[in-house]
Design an enzyme around this catalytic site. Sequence first.
Site, PDB file in Angstrom:
ATOM      1  N   ARG A  47       0.906  -1.067  -0.006  1.00 11.50           N
ATOM      2  CA  ARG A  47       0.187  -0.109   0.145  1.00 11.50           C
ATOM      3  C   ARG A  47       0.783   1.187  -0.164  1.00 11.50           C
ATOM      4  O   ARG A  47       1.946   1.248   0.710  1.00 11.50           O
ATOM      5  CB  ARG A  47      -0.979   0.092   1.350  1.00 11.50           C
ATOM      6  CG  ARG A  47      -2.367  -0.749   1.113  1.00 11.50           C
ATOM      7  CD  ARG A  47      -3.051  -0.843   2.350  1.00 11.50           C
ATOM      8  NE  ARG A  47      -2.360  -1.337   3.423  1.00 11.50           N
ATOM      9  CZ  ARG A  47      -1.832  -0.793   4.438  1.00 11.50           C
ATOM     10  NH1 ARG A  47      -1.642   0.503   4.425  1.00 11.50           N
ATOM     11  NH2 ARG A  47      -1.231  -1.433   5.106  1.00 11.50           N
TER      12      ARG A  47
ATOM     13  N   LYS B  75      -8.698  -2.396   0.805  1.00 12.89           N
ATOM     14  CA  LYS B  75      -8.622  -1.555   1.800  1.00 12.89           C
ATOM     15  C   LYS B  75      -9.401  -0.258   1.903  1.00 12.89           C
ATOM     16  O   LYS B  75      -9.781   0.556   2.761  1.00 12.89           O
ATOM     17  CB  LYS B  75      -7.036  -1.333   2.170  1.00 12.89           C
ATOM     18  CG  LYS B  75      -6.270  -2.719   2.700  1.00 12.89           C
ATOM     19  CD  LYS B  75      -7.187  -3.133   4.050  1.00 12.89           C
ATOM     20  CE  LYS B  75      -6.048  -3.836   4.994  1.00 12.89           C
ATOM     21  NZ  LYS B  75      -6.312  -5.008   5.168  1.00 12.89           N
TER      22      LYS B  75
ATOM     23  N   HIS C  35     -10.645  -4.413  11.919  1.00 12.54           N
ATOM     24  CA  HIS C  35      -9.507  -4.971  11.189  1.00 12.54           C
ATOM     25  C   HIS C  35      -9.091  -6.223  11.745  1.00 12.54           C
ATOM     26  O   HIS C  35      -8.211  -6.446  12.720  1.00 12.54           O
ATOM     27  CB  HIS C  35      -8.329  -4.017  11.022  1.00 12.54           C
ATOM     28  CG  HIS C  35      -7.316  -4.411  10.312  1.00 12.54           C
ATOM     29  ND1 HIS C  35      -5.919  -4.070  10.295  1.00 12.54           N
ATOM     30  CD2 HIS C  35      -7.478  -5.092   8.852  1.00 12.54           C
ATOM     31  CE1 HIS C  35      -5.378  -4.848   9.323  1.00 12.54           C
ATOM     32  NE2 HIS C  35      -6.151  -5.363   8.386  1.00 12.54           N
TER      33      HIS C  35
ATOM     34  N   SER D 287      -1.032  -5.583   9.662  1.00 10.88           N
ATOM     35  CA  SER D 287      -0.733  -6.547   8.770  1.00 10.88           C
ATOM     36  C   SER D 287       0.507  -7.232   8.995  1.00 10.88           C
ATOM     37  O   SER D 287       1.398  -7.024   9.787  1.00 10.88           O
ATOM     38  CB  SER D 287      -0.198  -5.422   7.471  1.00 10.88           C
ATOM     39  OG  SER D 287       0.171  -6.329   6.398  1.00 10.88           O
TER      40      SER D 287
ATOM     41  N   LYS E  15      -3.535 -12.605  11.054  1.00 10.97           N
ATOM     42  CA  LYS E  15      -5.025 -12.645  10.999  1.00 10.97           C
ATOM     43  C   LYS E  15      -5.376 -13.690  10.064  1.00 10.97           C
ATOM     44  O   LYS E  15      -6.385 -14.727  10.604  1.00 10.97           O
ATOM     45  CB  LYS E  15      -5.513 -11.342  10.607  1.00 10.97           C
ATOM     46  CG  LYS E  15      -5.533 -10.262  11.513  1.00 10.97           C
ATOM     47  CD  LYS E  15      -6.168  -8.809  10.928  1.00 10.97           C
ATOM     48  CE  LYS E  15      -5.607  -8.504   9.576  1.00 10.97           C
ATOM     49  NZ  LYS E  15      -4.240  -8.083   9.647  1.00 10.97           N
ATOM     50  N   THR E  16      -4.860 -13.773   8.944  1.00  8.09           N
ATOM     51  CA  THR E  16      -5.296 -14.811   7.908  1.00  8.09           C
ATOM     52  C   THR E  16      -4.813 -16.056   8.093  1.00  8.09           C
ATOM     53  O   THR E  16      -5.589 -17.147   8.342  1.00  8.09           O
ATOM     54  CB  THR E  16      -4.745 -14.377   6.581  1.00  8.09           C
ATOM     55  OG1 THR E  16      -5.022 -12.808   6.354  1.00  8.09           O
ATOM     56  CG2 THR E  16      -5.012 -15.155   5.408  1.00  8.09           C
TER      57      THR E  16
ATOM     58  N   ASP F  33      -9.976 -10.631   7.452  1.00  7.29           N
ATOM     59  CA  ASP F  33      -9.392  -9.326   7.446  1.00  7.29           C
ATOM     60  C   ASP F  33     -10.454  -8.373   7.838  1.00  7.29           C
ATOM     61  O   ASP F  33      -9.908  -7.365   8.727  1.00  7.29           O
ATOM     62  CB  ASP F  33      -8.876  -9.045   6.072  1.00  7.29           C
ATOM     63  CG  ASP F  33      -7.859  -7.785   6.184  1.00  7.29           C
ATOM     64  OD1 ASP F  33      -7.003  -8.006   7.085  1.00  7.29           O
ATOM     65  OD2 ASP F  33      -8.126  -7.042   5.393  1.00  7.29           O
TER      66      ASP F  33
ATOM     67  N   ARG G 138       1.342 -11.962  -2.214  1.00  2.00           N
ATOM     68  CA  ARG G 138      -0.216 -12.383  -1.807  1.00  2.00           C
ATOM     69  C   ARG G 138      -0.795 -13.271  -2.732  1.00  2.00           C
ATOM     70  O   ARG G 138      -0.633 -13.439  -4.142  1.00  2.00           O
ATOM     71  CB  ARG G 138      -0.795 -11.031  -1.834  1.00  2.00           C
ATOM     72  CG  ARG G 138      -0.345  -9.727  -1.088  1.00  2.00           C
ATOM     73  CD  ARG G 138      -0.900 -10.206   0.116  1.00  2.00           C
ATOM     74  NE  ARG G 138      -0.386  -9.073   1.230  1.00  2.00           N
ATOM     75  CZ  ARG G 138      -1.070  -8.906   2.256  1.00  2.00           C
ATOM     76  NH1 ARG G 138      -1.945  -9.550   2.889  1.00  2.00           N
ATOM     77  NH2 ARG G 138      -0.649  -7.825   3.098  1.00  2.00           N
TER      78      ARG G 138
HETATM   79  N1  LIG Z   1       3.536 -17.897  15.091  1.00  2.86           N
HETATM   80  C1  LIG Z   1       2.901 -17.256  14.040  1.00  2.86           C
HETATM   81  N2  LIG Z   1       1.633 -16.836  13.837  1.00  2.86           N
HETATM   82  C2  LIG Z   1       1.161 -16.219  13.083  1.00  2.86           C
HETATM   83  N3  LIG Z   1       1.991 -16.420  11.823  1.00  2.86           N
HETATM   84  C3  LIG Z   1       3.269 -16.526  11.771  1.00  2.86           C
HETATM   85  C4  LIG Z   1       3.903 -17.062  12.969  1.00  2.86           C
HETATM   86  N4  LIG Z   1       5.020 -17.270  12.629  1.00  2.86           N
HETATM   87  C5  LIG Z   1       5.160 -17.063  11.181  1.00  2.86           C
HETATM   88  N5  LIG Z   1       4.178 -16.364  10.873  1.00  2.86           N
HETATM   89  C6  LIG Z   1       3.887 -15.908   9.430  1.00  2.86           C
HETATM   90  O1  LIG Z   1       3.447 -14.687   9.565  1.00  2.86           O
HETATM   91  C7  LIG Z   1       2.783 -14.093   8.586  1.00  2.86           C
HETATM   92  C8  LIG Z   1       1.232 -13.651   8.904  1.00  2.86           C
HETATM   93  O2  LIG Z   1       0.717 -13.102   7.912  1.00  2.86           O
HETATM   94  P1  LIG Z   1      -0.718 -13.057   7.749  1.00  2.86           P
HETATM   95  O3  LIG Z   1      -1.594 -14.034   8.435  1.00  2.86           O
HETATM   96  O4  LIG Z   1      -1.085 -12.706   6.648  1.00  2.86           O
HETATM   97  O5  LIG Z   1      -1.027 -11.646   8.631  1.00  2.86           O
HETATM   98  P2  LIG Z   1      -2.268 -10.758   8.594  1.00  2.86           P
HETATM   99  O6  LIG Z   1      -3.430 -11.239   7.863  1.00  2.86           O
HETATM  100  O7  LIG Z   1      -2.683 -10.330   9.860  1.00  2.86           O
HETATM  101  O8  LIG Z   1      -1.877  -9.567   7.593  1.00  2.86           O
HETATM  102  C9  LIG Z   1       2.410 -15.347   7.766  1.00  2.86           C
HETATM  103  O9  LIG Z   1       3.617 -15.241   6.470  1.00  2.86           O
HETATM  104  C10 LIG Z   1       2.744 -16.439   8.545  1.00  2.86           C
HETATM  105  O10 LIG Z   1       3.332 -17.553   7.907  1.00  2.86           O
HETATM  106  C1  LIG Z   2      -3.994  -5.990   2.578  1.00  2.47           C
HETATM  107  C2  LIG Z   2      -3.386  -5.744   3.483  1.00  2.47           C
HETATM  108  O1  LIG Z   2      -3.755  -6.275   4.902  1.00  2.47           O
HETATM  109  P1  LIG Z   2      -3.242  -7.355   5.804  1.00  2.47           P
HETATM  110  O2  LIG Z   2      -1.859  -7.299   5.629  1.00  2.47           O
HETATM  111  O3  LIG Z   2      -3.627  -6.946   7.075  1.00  2.47           O
HETATM  112  O4  LIG Z   2      -3.792  -8.322   5.153  1.00  2.47           O
HETATM  113  C3  LIG Z   2      -2.363  -4.685   3.746  1.00  2.47           C
HETATM  114  O5  LIG Z   2      -2.359  -3.991   4.578  1.00  2.47           O
HETATM  115  O6  LIG Z   2      -2.043  -4.323   2.508  1.00  2.47           O
HETATM  116 MN   LIG Z   3      -4.431 -10.737   6.131  1.00  2.33          MN
END
Ligand SMILES: Nc1ncnc2c1ncn2[C@@H]1O[C@H](COP(=O)(O)OP(=O)(O)O)[C@@H](O)[C@H]1O
Ligand SMILES: C=C(OP(=O)(O)O)C(=O)O
Ligand SMILES: [Mn+2]
Length: 548
Positions: free
Chosen positions: A73, A215, A234, A252, A256-257, A271, A337
Amino acid sequence: MPNNLLNLKTPAEDQAAVLKADYGLAQLGLSNLRKVYWNLPTEALYEEVIFRGEARISHQGPLLADTGQHTGRAAADKAIVREGTSEAKVWWGPYNRPMAPDTFDALFARLQGYLQGRDLFVQDCYGGADPDYRLPVRIVTELAWHSAFARNMFIKPASTEEYKRFVPEFTILAIPGFQATPSIDQTPGPTTIALNFDQKLCLIGNTAYAGEIKKSVFTVMNHLLPLQGVLSMHCSANVGKDGTSALFFGLSGTGKTTLSADPTRGLIGDDEHGWSDNGVFNIEDGCYAKVIGLNAQAEPQIHACTRRFGTILENVVYDPASRRIDLDSDARTENTRASYPLDFIENAVLSKMGPHPKHIVLLTCDASGVMPPLARLSPEQALYHFISGYTSKLAGTEAGLGREPEITFSPCFGGPFMVHHPAVYAELLRRKMLRHGATCWLVNTGWTGGPYGVGKRISIKHTRALLNAALEGKLDGAACYRDPVFGFDVPKHCPDVPDGVMYPAESWPDRAQYEARYRSLAARFIENFKKFEAEVAPEVAAAGPRVG
Ligand SMILES: Nc1ncnc2c1ncn2[C@@H]1O[C@H](COP(=O)(O)OP(=O)(O)O)[C@@H](O)[C@H]1O
Ligand SMILES: C=C(OP(=O)(O)O)C(=O)O
Ligand SMILES: [Mn+2]
């Protein structure tokens, strides 16, 4: 042989799915367009994408898109138009920079000029799964793959009739080919994300990072939902076998995901959610997972989505000969992504709605390596941490971030997307948590045994075990120790997690170093919270860390 033997039309001519002429766009002042493709299904969009050379296809079917210069972003280029209808509601602070209405109008006029003679793709969809609160949003894109992204990510009308009746209440124009000229457009740079709540319009220019589209819709919902008493959040959300739901807030990259896609729980969304008197609902209908280093063992559900028709992979490196992808490569960016429809995850809750949450999890990725892996928060501590929104920003998701994580405080764990003052969201959270008796947990998905570069990141396996224990009530009444700095309670034991993990202090080689680091983090919290002290109840302001 004549090439029309099979009566094949070019994708451009095959308009079976086109439901309308350019009705609606003319009202926006978009005229002299070439062709407008309305609500094409993913299959037809694939044809357009390939026909136009916008993207490639990888092994087993995902689209491989390159987002160009922006792979995250462009947070500094986002602005909100300062006008009468929303002016008093917007928190004009570090995230919401004002744009003058005239500047917006002039910029839009130039964009209208840019679009003459060009093709556009439109997806009519909704933000918000709960029919009581959904917002009809029209996503107008220059790129066919962005139209496929919109189709993955947002909620689609259920029938042709519904499409015909669709009247947008907000329109997003995502036009990566349009560059602003700062000297003419009075923008900070060539990239623009400009939201106008009065005209119900968002202009995105000079970036193809698809996350900007989702977003932007989220930002609109963050404006509108609280005005109806609904908390927009969020966070990801899932539901357990006992029928209770959980929310996972986090900036981010905090998990979460990753953590919401749990084989033992139904996924509501990854998200963005709303919490109304009806319960929680997803704002979207798709996921947008970070896929760097994605591991099939640790994250099998998400990994499986990287090899399915319909998924869009952004900036993922691949071998052009075999079309195999390399999820470990950060040659393009750390912020690779995958976007895919929610129902690609086996346990998805198809209604995208759930009951009032019983558990609120605040995810923080602590790169200082000092916070415990899980702590139980009092309601006041929950609000203190919600408003603080501490985490470390990791490389990639925003422009300008280096490789080292950066300590950041992002109110409501989503500062860049919030519109009102954080106290507005905090007050809604307070009332809802109280009314529905939710328990709040702080979970550190970051480093342990030392800071980033010295210690290691806590394993997904341990984080999952901790979360499952907390959500299944196995930590209720567990013996705890009180964190000396933050004053929250940390369970001493957790099923399937070695006891050592519960004591970050002990995994550091040097205790004094650990304490110094913890105190310096606490000082950052205290400094950051000063600006909120006058806006929150004294008990909340007092629920932060203490440095003795
Ligand atoms: N203990 C952990 N818990 C959650 N994610 C972790 C952990 N260790 C490493 N990771 C990595 O961190 C990243 C978390 O990203 P994601 O779940 O997409 O975050 P968000 O959705 O909050 O943006 C992933 O690449 C995941 O593999
Ligand atoms: C898509 C996004 O959100 P998130 O990493 O929280 O999934 C972002 O921050 O660009
Ligand atoms: Mn996410």
